[in-house]
Design an enzyme around this catalytic site. Structure first.
Site, short mmCIF file in Angstrom:
data_model
loop_
_atom_site.label_atom_id
_atom_site.label_comp_id
_atom_site.label_asym_id
_atom_site.label_seq_id
_atom_site.Cartn_x
_atom_site.Cartn_y
_atom_site.Cartn_z
N LEU B 66 0.82 -1.21 0.00
CA LEU B 66 0.00 0.00 0.00
C LEU B 66 0.85 1.26 0.00
O LEU B 66 0.34 2.36 -0.15
CB LEU B 66 -0.95 -0.02 1.20
N ARG B 67 2.16 1.11 0.19
CA ARG B 67 3.14 2.21 0.03
C ARG B 67 3.07 3.28 1.10
O ARG B 67 3.89 4.20 1.08
CB ARG B 67 3.01 2.88 -1.34
N HIS B 182 8.53 -15.69 1.21
CA HIS B 182 8.88 -15.73 -0.22
C HIS B 182 10.13 -16.60 -0.32
O HIS B 182 11.17 -16.20 0.20
CB HIS B 182 9.23 -14.35 -0.75
N ASP B 308 -0.79 -9.62 -5.70
CA ASP B 308 0.56 -9.11 -5.50
C ASP B 308 0.66 -7.68 -6.04
O ASP B 308 1.58 -7.32 -6.78
CB ASP B 308 1.60 -10.01 -6.17
N HIS B 312 3.19 1.62 -8.72
CA HIS B 312 4.39 2.46 -8.83
C HIS B 312 4.03 3.79 -9.48
O HIS B 312 3.08 3.86 -10.26
CB HIS B 312 5.44 1.79 -9.71
#
Lengths: 323, 430
Positions: B66-67, B182, B308, B312
């Site tokens: 979500l930055r 991951h 995922d 950006h």
């Protein structure tokens, strides 16, 4: 992307996908520009009034200088930008750098960059009247180097079809090897081999139309042309090879090994040469070596490519004017 | 208090195997009645006719970035939670990343308060496995659980060594916290690279071997066997990983796994013109790998499909391939791509919806993704016959970085409800 609608050279980004006739046109043109040693240089006016920007984001002496000479011999105005030390280190993006230089007014970018596809990227985003010449991008392509090698081969062995040619060394990280393989395949070279230890051999290279050899002696047999690649010292520290000594012992081109090739085989190297690492001095300076001729041809090939790209721009502009 | 009656809704709810046309009554934030259980004297303030439309449980997305806080230049929580709602996603699992490590209770509270203030989709926070995601010191897992984290992850960042990872697994078990790992071996994973093969050689891009995933997976599996701590594998990408997953599940290890929706469609071939929009971690792999992932989804080997989502700013993708930031802005393609697998006969309709609803909900131990009386009214209304084309300018996410621009899809989310409240309406541009 690098050709105009009528198949002329607009950019020169890679040798891949360029039709054989166009590659031969580059070689034929370059042949006309090859200057004989000691003869006075005559300036051709083909790029008069044009501005060429040498954008080198990565170190280079030979390539930059030959491009510079080529531009000057074609009467272009040339600016060398050593970008490593300026804009990008201040955090400017590649695109902004390009846009800024474009705004100063220019007709051609000669680009060297450490990222594969950098030249493609610039060609995609720069103004439509500008030509981009790739002077090496990452490990992807170095098309003018490949073409000057083709010219050198042709000067010694005019017919490519029966030739057995090997590229020896760090194939994995080499843009030169990739561009040469594409060019040789397009020019219908008889057999292309790559010789290297597996750590320096990229995955799936066979698909590019080459035979893979890990043994130097076997690979050298019956060759017409041996192209040695430079072994970069920084690779030594990353577990790709145990030592320079072992590499020279197994893959160095010595006089004894060269005897395995045909007696009239030529030895090439894109430089800079690491004597005693990939090649013995006696071979580098020997009668079969054509390394310095490659450098001479470098200027001629770059003149050919630059003049062809500018000519395609001129014809594009004319069409626009006519319509 | 909302009192809504949705009439003639084709409800597809995999959890209760419901797949029929019924009425739904919503009272306040909860579902008050379904079909026959809708009481005769239910007085609706609003009646919605959902004829020819589907009502789906709110989607649960296992992974999104979500930055905020930290990278507000990319996007902010309100934009992305709204974007999720527009895609029918009512619960997002927000992942930690180095610039927003989510390693303290305060950070979790901050995110939750921003989500609440925005008032769109819900967010479940996945906390950091290690402090500052540096992979050295364990994070305050107990406190993270206390403030409501649903799991722990190291994101794409490396853990220092196996001993640290093992301790993290043991400590997480102590607090009964699921781990979302991951599998990435960082010595084999070169940033800016692509799948290793003939194409990476031709393009001259750094090769990322399948072993970058499988070697790490093998190590984690060994530790799972020893510690018996449950591990969820995030974003598996290769055929070999599917084989290992099957073996592990067959031998009874407590492991689960998900696949990102784009991995079920794109392959290394999509990178062939250096398309930075196809720069992802893990990389897009071969066609054989993609087919194996599809087969695994079809066989029920994997446990969830996720977006995922990695929005950006434009500049992050405007550079030569290897210098671009990896990731796809993917909320808006999660359901469309998954439903396309139904069209392509890879999944059944119920299977597809289950991979996006009750199955991922179980992995974070939530009862979401289920339309049942008494449960929260989180659902979406979906028009299965609406054909539309993805246009980047029209995306609701601030991140326009999608390789699916121009793709046509059958079916679109037209309304989304969270806690009984309408948070998205296609026609009203809410």
């Amino acid at each position: 992307m690098q050709l105009t609608a009528d198949g002329k050279l607009k950019h020169f980004l890679t040798t891949e996908g360029i039709p054989p006739l166009l590659l031969e046109e580059i070689l034929d043109r370059a042949e006309q520009f090859v200057s004989l040693p000691g003869k006075a240089q005559v300036k051709a006016p083909l790029l008069r009034g044009k501005t060429v920007m040498n954008l080198f984001f990565e170190n280079s002496t030979r390539t930059r200088t030959t491009f510079e000479l080529a531009a000057k011999r074609l009467s272009a105005d040339l600016v060398n930008l050593d970008i490593r030390n300026s804009a990008t280190s201040k955090g400017e993006s590649l695109l902004d750098t390009i846009r800024n230089i474009e705004a100063m007014g220019c007709d051609m970018f000669v680009v060297r960059h450490s990222s594969s596809s950098a030249a493609h990227f610039i060609a995609k985003y720069c103004a439509p009247h500008i030509s981009v010449i790739n002077a090496g991008d990452g490990r992807h392509a170095h098309p003018t180097q490949a073409m000057l090698d083709m010219l050198t081969i042709r000067q010694h062995k005019p017919d490519f079809t029966p030739l057995k040619i090997a590229i020896v060394g760090d194939i994995k990280h080499s843009r030169v090897a990739r561009s040469e393989i594409h060019a040789l395949n397009t020019l219908c070279a008889g057999e292309i081999r790559v010789i290297a230890p597996i750590t320096l051999m990229p995955n799936g290279i066979e698909d590019m139309g080459v035979k893979v050899y890990t043994n130097m002696e076997e690979g050298l047999k019956d060759l017409d042309v041996v192209i040695m690649l430079r072994l970069q010292h920084e690779r030594m520290n990353t577990a790709q090879l145990p030592s320079v000594r072992e590499y020279y012992a197994r893959y160095g081109l010595t006089e004894e090994r060269l005897k395995l090739a045909k007696p009239d085989a030529i030895v090439m190297h894109p430089g800079p040469v690491n004597r005693g690492v990939e090649i013995d001095s006696r071979v580098a300076d020997g009668s079969q070596s054509v390394i310095l001729q490659q450098v001479t041809n470098g200027v001629a090939v770059r003149m050919a490519v630059m003049s062809m790209a500018i000519a395609s721009q001129a014809s594009l502009a004319k069409e626009k004017g006519a319509s | 208090m909302s009192q809504i009656l949705i009439k003639n809704a084709h409800v597809i709810n995999p959890e209760t195997e419901l797949d029929e046309v019924i009425d739904i009554a919503i009272n306040g934030s909860k579902i008050a009645g379904l079909g026959k259980s809708v009481s005769k004297d239910f007085k609706a303030k609003e009646v919605i006719d959902a004829k020819d439309h589907w009502v789906l449980p709110g989607l649960v997305d296992l992974s999104a970035y979500l930055r905020e806080p930290g990278q507000e230049n990319k996007t902010r929580i309100p934009f992305e939670t709204y974007s999720a709602a527009s895609a029918g996603i009512t619960r997002i699992c927000c992942m930690p990343e180095p610039l927003c490590a989510i390693d303290s209770g305060a950070m979790v509270k901050l995110i939750r308060s921003k989500v609440k203030k925005a008032g769109y989709s819900r967010v479940s926070v996945i906390g950091a496995l290690s402090q500052h995601l540096k992979g050295e010191q364990l994070s305050h897992m107990g406190s993270l659980k206390y403030v409501g984290c649903v799991g722990l992850s190291q994101g794409h960042a490396p853990v220092k060594d196996l001993s640290t990872l093992r301790k993290a697994m043991e400590y997480a078990v102590t607090f009964d916290m699921p781990l979302f790992l991951h599998p990435i071996d960082h010595s084999l994973m070169i940033t800016g690279g692509m799948h290793e093969g003939a194409l990476s050689t031709r393009l001259g891009l750094n090769p990322i071997p399948v072993a970058a995933e499988t070697a790490a997976m093998a190590q984690i599996l060994t530790l799972v066997e020893q510690t018996q701590s449950p591990v969820h594998f995030c974003r598996l990408s290769s055929s070999d990983s599917m084989k290992m997953l099957k073996q592990a599940k067959d031998s009874g290890l407590p492991v689960t796994a998900d696949v990102a929706a784009h991995q079920l469609f794109l392959t290394e071939m999509d990178v062939c013109d250096y398309n930075p929009l196809c720069h992802t971690v893990p990389p897009l792999r071969s066609e054989r790998d993609r087919d194996a992932l599809r087969q695994a989804a079809s066989d029920g080997l994997i446990d969830a499909i996720c977006s995922d989502h990695q929005p950006h700013e434009i500049d992050a993708k405007l550079a030569p391939f290897e210098e671009t930031s990896p990731g796809i802005s993917a909320f808006e393609t999660l359901l469309p791509l998954t439903m396309r697998l139904v069209e392509e006969k890879v999944l059944s309709k119920t299977q597809a919806i289950s991979y996006l609803t009750n199955k991922p909900a179980k992995l974070i131990r939530k009862r979401s993704g289920n339309i049942e009386v008494g449960r929260a009214a989180d659902f979406s209304i979906y028009d299965p016959n609406e054909f539309w084309q993805l246009e980047t300018e029209k995306m609701t996410s601030r991140g326009k970085n999608t390789p699916f621009s121009g793709w046509g899809f059958n079916g679109k989310t037209i309304k989304t409800f969270v806690r009984g409240k309408k948070v998205y309406d296609l026609n009203e541009g809410l």
